[in-house]
Design an enzyme around this catalytic site. Structure first.
Site, PDB file in Angstrom:
ATOM      1  N   LYS A 224       0.839  -1.194   0.000  1.00 45.16           N
ATOM      2  CA  LYS A 224       0.000   0.000   0.000  1.00 45.16           C
ATOM      3  C   LYS A 224       0.874   1.244   0.000  1.00 45.16           C
ATOM      4  CE  LYS A 224      -3.280   2.558   2.893  1.00 45.16           C
ATOM      5  NZ  LYS A 224      -4.100   2.541   4.123  1.00 45.16           N
TER       6      LYS A 224
ATOM      7  N   VAL B 269     -15.570 -15.295  29.030  1.00 39.58           N
ATOM      8  CA  VAL B 269     -15.522 -14.494  30.256  1.00 39.58           C
ATOM      9  C   VAL B 269     -16.929 -14.029  30.597  1.00 39.58           C
ATOM     10  CG1 VAL B 269     -14.610 -12.407  31.341  1.00 39.58           C
ATOM     11  CG2 VAL B 269     -13.168 -13.737  29.781  1.00 39.58           C
TER      12      VAL B 269
END
Length: 503
Positions: A80, A187
């Site tokens: 890029k 979690v």
């Protein structure tokens, strides 16, 4: 003295953010005196829309001592050289935000002051004559910078487009080689000490894991920073009204350009990111101005190719947590806040957050002044990036859709309004030390969006017109030589027939 060094770090969430944090921390703590555990939920996927980066990513690979060619091969990356913006100023107009150098300093002044002087005299310069990265991009070519610094290619800079899922996989393998442990758990909460610090993670199966420092990479939910610590959130929807995105991959039907493409649309903007094996496409939009189904139809029509996977819908609120480090918990990535990926800053903010954590690395006392210093630096960086992204919207001259009319009239942050006013009046751009986007980056957007200063730097009058013309001619010749010597961007990658061939 008591040993107050950290012994355990728990990173909640994998994906690019979690495994990037694990990689950097493991690299910086090589003696294994601090155990690092990444907790990934089997039930929660990653967003995976941030597939374009900026040049500091290359510096990260060097910090991690990762072979760049190996990384590119395994993550199906392409190179890029910048971003090409189309239809932002007006429909049919395009401009560049390239990496690398732009012209050369003349009389110790940044090159855009020379640009302003020529404009003031009624002259016109060709942008690509002075930006090798833009010229290479438009030619579909790529070459690496000259490491010796002795040739015209010394000023080139580049970043990568990559497959975020493959990057997470690559960094996971890297981290595990350095001793990072992975737990597949969900979690459900956390226990806290009397001083408010987190103590143990509580998992859905009833098991627990204690740690000294917790890093929340759990995405928008902010499992620790918000759901447990109730940190609070500051929205920026008044200046960044887009609140949804839809994304899908498509086949590559032509040569892969060495740049990201950003196209303004009636209710937002769409991206196109070329990878080795596919193209990434997305539409960031405001639900106040277009429905989800119409946004998807618009994106499908613009891409003109069948999606290779089911389109993914994403809802977000631009903004940030009130603090990014709360007690003994640091939020990174989407857990810390959200800025749309217009300038490919999502991955960078994860990297920067870990670098800042290493600069403020705590002991188990968690000094509040140290935490406050981290927060001040991280918040300032995020808000400067916010201003830079807002700049693209507020300078638009488009009057063809309600979104753009709103953006032209919205109340800007004082920090941004002052910077615009200074440029409009004097052509000057004052940047604080450590800002991500340089004065050149700001110039590219100002100039690309059609802002012409009322005057130019008077020190440029020291340079005579004939002398300036000679310098400009030589700079243009130098840029042309860089482009002429570069191979095509596609030549760096294997010919692709389908995704399975690459994998």
């Amino acid at each position: 003295m008591n040993d107050r060094r950290l012994r355990r770090i728990a990173i909640v969430g994998g994906g690019t953010a979690g495994w990037m944090a694990a990689s950097m921390l493991a690299r910086a703590l090589p003696d294994h005196s601090c155990a690092i555990t990444v907790i990934e939920s089997p039930d929660i996927g990653t967003v995976g829309v941030g597939e374009a980066t900026i040049p500091p990513l290359i510096d990260l690979l060097r910090f991690l001592d990762i072979n760049e060619a190996d990384f590119v091969r395994h993550t199906l990356s392409t190179y890029k050289l910048g971003i090409q913006f189309s239809d932002w100023r007006q429909v049919g107009h395009s401009y560049w935000h390239p990496f690398g150098t732009f012209g050369a300093r003349i009389n110790l002044r940044p090159f855009y002051h020379s640009w302003h002087k020529v404009q003031a005299g009624g002259g016109q310069l060709n942008f690509n004559d002075y930006s090798a990265c833009a010229a290479l991009g438009d030619a579909g070519r790529f070459r690496f910078p000259d490491p010796t610094g002795q040739t015209e290619a010394a000023g080139l800079r580049y970043a990568l487009h990559f497959d975020a899922g493959l990057v997470a996989r690559y960094l996971r393998a890297y981290s595990e080689r350095l001793g990072v442990q992975r737990l597949e758990r969900t979690v459900s909460g956390a226990t806290r000490l009397e001083n408010g610090n987190l103590h143990e993670l509580v998992f859905a199966d009833g098991s627990r894991l204690g740690a000294d420092l917790f890093v929340d990479c759990s995405g928008f939910r902010g499992v620790l920073i918000e759901q447990v610590l109730a940190t609070g959130y500051l929205p920026w929807t008044d200046v960044l009204p887009c609140d949804r995105a839809v994304a899908f991959p498509s086949e590559i039907t032509s040569a892969r350009p060495p740049y990201t493409q950003s196209f303004a649309r009636s209710a937002g903007w769409r991206w196109r990111i070329p990878l080795q094996h596919r193209a990434g496409n997305g539409y960031v939009y405001s639900s106040a101005f277009i429905s989800d189904s119409d946004a998807l139809d618009d994106l499908l029509g613009q891409v003109g190719a069948k999606p290779r996977a089911e389109p993914r819908q994403l809802r977000f609120v631009t903004g940030r947590r009130k603090v990014l480090w709360n007690h003994n918990c640091v939020a990174l990535g989407l857990a810390s806040g959200f800025l749309e990926p217009l300038e490919s800053t999502s991955i960078h903010l994860v990297m920067s957050g870990v670098y800042k954590l290493l600069e403020h690395f705590p002991d188990r006392a968690f000094d509040p002044e140290n935490i406050a210093s981290y927060n001040a630096e991280a918040i300032e960086e995020t808000e400067r990036i916010r201003d830079f992204i807002v700049l693209h919207y507020c300078l638009s001259q488009r009057d063809d859709a309600p979104l753009w009319r709103y953006c032209r009239s919205m109340q800007l942050p004082d920090s941004l309004a002052q910077r615009i006013e200074l440029y409009q009046r004097t052509g000057r751009i004052r940047i604080k030390a450590g800002e991500l986007f340089s004065d050149l980056s700001w110039f590219y957007i100002f100039n690309g969006m059609g802002v012409t200063p009322r005057t130019y730097d008077p020190l440029m009058d020291v340079v005579g017109d004939a002398q300036l013309r000679d310098i400009l001619t030589k700079l243009a010749q130098s840029t042309a030589a860089v482009v002429a010597s570069a191979p095509s961007h596609d030549s760096y990658f294997p010919t692709i027939t389908n995704e399975s061939t690459i994998r």
